[in-house]
Design a protein around this motif. Sequence first.
Motif: not given
Lengths: 316, 305
Positions: B196-197, B199-200, B202, B251, B253
């Motif tokens: 989903i993202s 860098a972190d 998810f 998206s 990011d």
Amino acid sequence: MKRANYIFLLLIAGLAAAVAVAISVGSESVSVFAPDEQGRAILFDIRIPRVLLGACVGASLALAGASLQALLRNPLAEPYLLGVSNGAALGTLIAFVLLGDVAGARPVLAFAGAGIATFAVYQMARSKTGMNVERLVLAGVIITTFLSSIIVLLTSLLDAARLRGYTFWLLGDLSQATYNGFYMTLAAAVAGTIVLTSQARALNLMMIGERDAFDHGVEIGRVRMIIFGMASMLVGTSVAASGSVGYVGLIVPHIVRLVVGSDNRLVVPMSAFAGAIFVVLADTVARTAIAPRELPVGAITALIGAPLFIFLLRRS
Amino acid sequence: MKRRSVERQMVCLLMIMAVNLLLACDRQEEELPAVAEMRTVKDDLGREVRLPEKVTRAVSLAPSITEMVFAAGAGDRLVGVTSYCDYPAAAKNIQKVGDTQSPNIEAIIALRPQVIFVSTASQLEAFATALEGQRAAVFVVDISKLDDVPDRLRRLGQIFGTRERADLAAIELEQRVAAVERRPRPERPPRVLLQISEADLFTIGRDSFITELVERAGGKTVTADIPGGYPKLSKETALALDPEVIILSDSSDNRNPNDAMKNSSAVRSGRVYRVNADILSRPGPRLADALEQLATLFSQEPAGN
């Protein structure tokens, strides 16, 4: 002085032990002594840089807390509560929004944000009669909430996808650790330890009273600039690497003072080691408590720190 | 003299109270429209929601619901939507009432909706109290799996009286899903990590409807057992999971796989794909598009080997 040496040895051994424990546990079990190829990648690319970054962030924040507490003669002075961390976070966010992720922009703007916030709190808390606890805490709260509102405003201008990660990061999160982030915070922590320890004698005199310090030849203005500058740099680099990990600068120096008394020549360098131990252990909990999911390390430090803060506030 | 005036005041007060009481009774009768014009429909929390026979003014507080209402043939009844509601194109011209997290209650009330559709129970709690005493009904739509979509389309058709259109949309969706499931599948479902993202990191967990979607499309998510809807995954685990396919919910990011997976089978064999985040993350009629795309991606051969 002899007892102090033992305590120093104990802290160094404690840090080594904490790092060893932290490197040997994680969401995946890896044999530390005979890792296979995948185990090596987990250890060297993910776990070790994260543990080392955590140690440097803990040292930096505890150093900033210890020196600010001595300078402001206030046990509640703490980068997070004074709005210094939020200043740095806002700087990082501005770097993120306006400049994308230009290398180097984040720490520089974080440092600037931390410096401006520190200065603002200091100016607000000052009065003709010196500085009292209530004024300082109040100024810190005001600056913190003011900066928070700007952060909220900016994040609502970001699109939802980018916001999600940012809110997590704001709480203090070491999961995006890199060796570069570690080198940067290591340089800051080492410089901070040396420079702030060199100012410890002056801080001791200033804690008695500015008049006494002045009589002993302490250049008060210069010391103040050094402490503010160093604290801003330490908090700025930490926040740029890992968001706002709260309460480290409050708890750690306090515990150190309980053990060794209030001599800053001991409190300042010992806080660095104790802070490193605290964050390394807190992040170990954050990494393993709900594995394979993760918690932000700031949630763990706040969970321990907030009740202690209330306890300290009632005692002061 | 004085006492007389007090008595008079008392009498006046009593009279005012009596009149008020009468008026209140009267008003209550007025406020309850004749039962014939109302009906109750069960929403997804099992609440009996009283709705007018003919719903002409509705507000949707989720982009997925907006898409559902349009698909059910009642897009023209929407008088208010969130700022995220950008599909179909006609939704962009409807009055915006704020975003999904903090819609503007006053703006909603000013639109005089008969019904407000909300997507989560938490949103409902915020609204039910604020809208108490308002005439709008709050109706919860909660979609947790692909097969809920045609069912909810039909129910929206009942609510708006657009059954024919809604049933057609539901049947079309069911047929498209069935067609995907009839396609030839790879012998073994590929192990998929949906990011989903970046860098972190998810990802999707046990409670996300996307986990089921991936399975229906012929894949198997490596994070299917992790509790929660959208967990933040440990990078160590991501590396160890070694997915064969990485799907990026596209998206700003989330353009590349997280570093932890740089040596994964998926990256080495070039099986990293982007799927539009809106069709993937909105539990609505476009899930059929997402399902078709995923099925196509899962059946592709690895480039490298």
